[in-house]
Write a protein that holds these residues in place. Sequence first.
Motif, PDB file in Angstrom:
ATOM      1  N   TYR A  33     -12.682 -20.458  -8.911  1.00  0.00           N
ATOM      2  CA  TYR A  33     -11.867 -20.176  -7.757  1.00  0.00           C
ATOM      3  C   TYR A  33     -10.774 -19.354  -8.426  1.00  0.00           C
ATOM      4  O   TYR A  33     -10.105 -19.411  -9.616  1.00  0.00           O
ATOM      5  CB  TYR A  33     -11.848 -21.371  -6.301  1.00  0.00           C
ATOM      6  N   GLY A  56      -2.298 -15.770   0.808  1.00  0.00           N
ATOM      7  CA  GLY A  56      -2.811 -15.162   2.132  1.00  0.00           C
ATOM      8  C   GLY A  56      -4.150 -15.082   2.074  1.00  0.00           C
ATOM      9  O   GLY A  56      -5.059 -14.967   3.244  1.00  0.00           O
ATOM     10  N   LEU A  57      -5.419 -15.243   1.167  1.00  0.00           N
ATOM     11  CA  LEU A  57      -6.229 -15.088   1.033  1.00  0.00           C
ATOM     12  C   LEU A  57      -7.014 -16.963   0.850  1.00  0.00           C
ATOM     13  O   LEU A  57      -8.495 -16.780   0.686  1.00  0.00           O
ATOM     14  CB  LEU A  57      -7.148 -14.103  -0.347  1.00  0.00           C
ATOM     15  N   GLY A  58      -6.186 -17.403  -0.167  1.00  0.00           N
ATOM     16  CA  GLY A  58      -6.385 -18.930  -0.244  1.00  0.00           C
ATOM     17  C   GLY A  58      -7.605 -18.957  -1.572  1.00  0.00           C
ATOM     18  O   GLY A  58      -7.477 -17.647  -2.531  1.00  0.00           O
ATOM     19  N   LEU A  59      -8.701 -20.023  -1.728  1.00  0.00           N
ATOM     20  CA  LEU A  59      -9.034 -20.225  -2.571  1.00  0.00           C
ATOM     21  C   LEU A  59     -10.655 -19.313  -2.585  1.00  0.00           C
ATOM     22  O   LEU A  59     -11.174 -19.289  -1.450  1.00  0.00           O
ATOM     23  CB  LEU A  59      -9.160 -21.693  -2.815  1.00  0.00           C
ATOM     24  N   ARG A  60     -10.863 -18.602  -3.409  1.00  0.00           N
ATOM     25  CA  ARG A  60     -12.559 -17.960  -3.292  1.00  0.00           C
ATOM     26  C   ARG A  60     -13.179 -18.190  -4.749  1.00  0.00           C
ATOM     27  O   ARG A  60     -12.585 -17.973  -5.311  1.00  0.00           O
ATOM     28  CB  ARG A  60     -12.444 -16.317  -3.175  1.00  0.00           C
ATOM     29  N   ASP A  99     -18.124 -15.805  -3.851  1.00  0.00           N
ATOM     30  CA  ASP A  99     -18.414 -14.681  -2.866  1.00  0.00           C
ATOM     31  C   ASP A  99     -17.467 -13.451  -3.773  1.00  0.00           C
ATOM     32  O   ASP A  99     -17.515 -12.513  -3.411  1.00  0.00           O
ATOM     33  CB  ASP A  99     -17.552 -15.099  -1.954  1.00  0.00           C
ATOM     34  N   GLN A 125     -14.846 -17.470   5.515  1.00  0.00           N
ATOM     35  CA  GLN A 125     -13.980 -18.726   4.916  1.00  0.00           C
ATOM     36  C   GLN A 125     -13.384 -19.104   6.690  1.00  0.00           C
ATOM     37  O   GLN A 125     -13.964 -18.916   7.479  1.00  0.00           O
ATOM     38  CB  GLN A 125     -12.710 -18.338   5.039  1.00  0.00           C
ATOM     39  N   PHE A 175     -13.799 -22.387   0.259  1.00  0.00           N
ATOM     40  CA  PHE A 175     -12.526 -22.833   0.851  1.00  0.00           C
ATOM     41  C   PHE A 175     -11.760 -21.925   2.541  1.00  0.00           C
ATOM     42  O   PHE A 175     -12.041 -21.135   2.698  1.00  0.00           O
ATOM     43  CB  PHE A 175     -11.497 -23.315   0.865  1.00  0.00           C
ATOM     44  N   GLY A 176     -11.191 -23.140   3.890  1.00  0.00           N
ATOM     45  CA  GLY A 176     -10.573 -22.635   4.208  1.00  0.00           C
ATOM     46  C   GLY A 176     -10.004 -21.722   4.277  1.00  0.00           C
ATOM     47  O   GLY A 176      -8.880 -21.503   2.659  1.00  0.00           O
ATOM     48  N   THR A 177      -8.531 -21.595   5.078  1.00  0.00           N
ATOM     49  CA  THR A 177      -7.550 -19.651   5.000  1.00  0.00           C
ATOM     50  C   THR A 177      -6.482 -20.560   4.671  1.00  0.00           C
ATOM     51  O   THR A 177      -5.555 -20.389   3.807  1.00  0.00           O
ATOM     52  CB  THR A 177      -7.674 -19.504   6.161  1.00  0.00           C
TER      53      THR A 177
END
Lengths: 116, 111
Positions: free
Chosen positions: A35, A40-44, A59, B2, B101-103
Amino acid sequence: EAQVTQNPRYLITVTGKKLTVTCSQNMNHEYMSWYRQDPGLGLRQIYYSMNVEVTDKGDVPEGYKVSRKEKRNFPLILESPSPNQTSLYFCASSLRQGAELSYGYTFGSGTRLTVV
Amino acid sequence: QQPVQSPQAVILREGEDAVINCSSSKALYSVHWYRQKHGEAPVFLMILLKGGEQKGHEKISASFNEKKQQSSLYLTASQLSYSGTYFCGTGPSEGTYKYIFGTGTRLKVLA
């Protein structure tokens, strides 16, 4: 101690210079994943692996490669890093029961990458 | 896409309660909850595998409503140590084995 080990913790590199971030787990977990975390974008999710030699895109896979030749190791490769890949990277692993990660993720300590 | 968490941020006094919500536009098959302290990796709190199932961890519990595609995290009698960013995680997703994962919700507990 059960853990996910990532190296290095911090890395500053220049655009275009290939690099590898290593990830190793000692819990015999089938599922491993990378990840990136940005404000502001969190975990992607970048890539994941269900088991040895089985990998698939998350993603945001563009610009990254992975391999899973052994169950314990899941390196992240940036063939030609660019400044937009500056980020905090986490490797994570989990036991899997069918499709479910029934025990949640164990995360590595993170790698803070800066590409200049 | 998300899951969306609400609120984005919350400030509490010690001893107060809080609820963090996680909503998805897609079907949820399982929900994880994690807490991340500043400069550290996320730490797994709990997983909910069945619709309606509630789990607990110390004074933190969660619920999961499959029909509404929502999960909520309940923090009771908050402590200073509860400060951090909370994330819900969901998967598998979209016929793949992605886990997304969520924001995130930033929570700060004041003395």
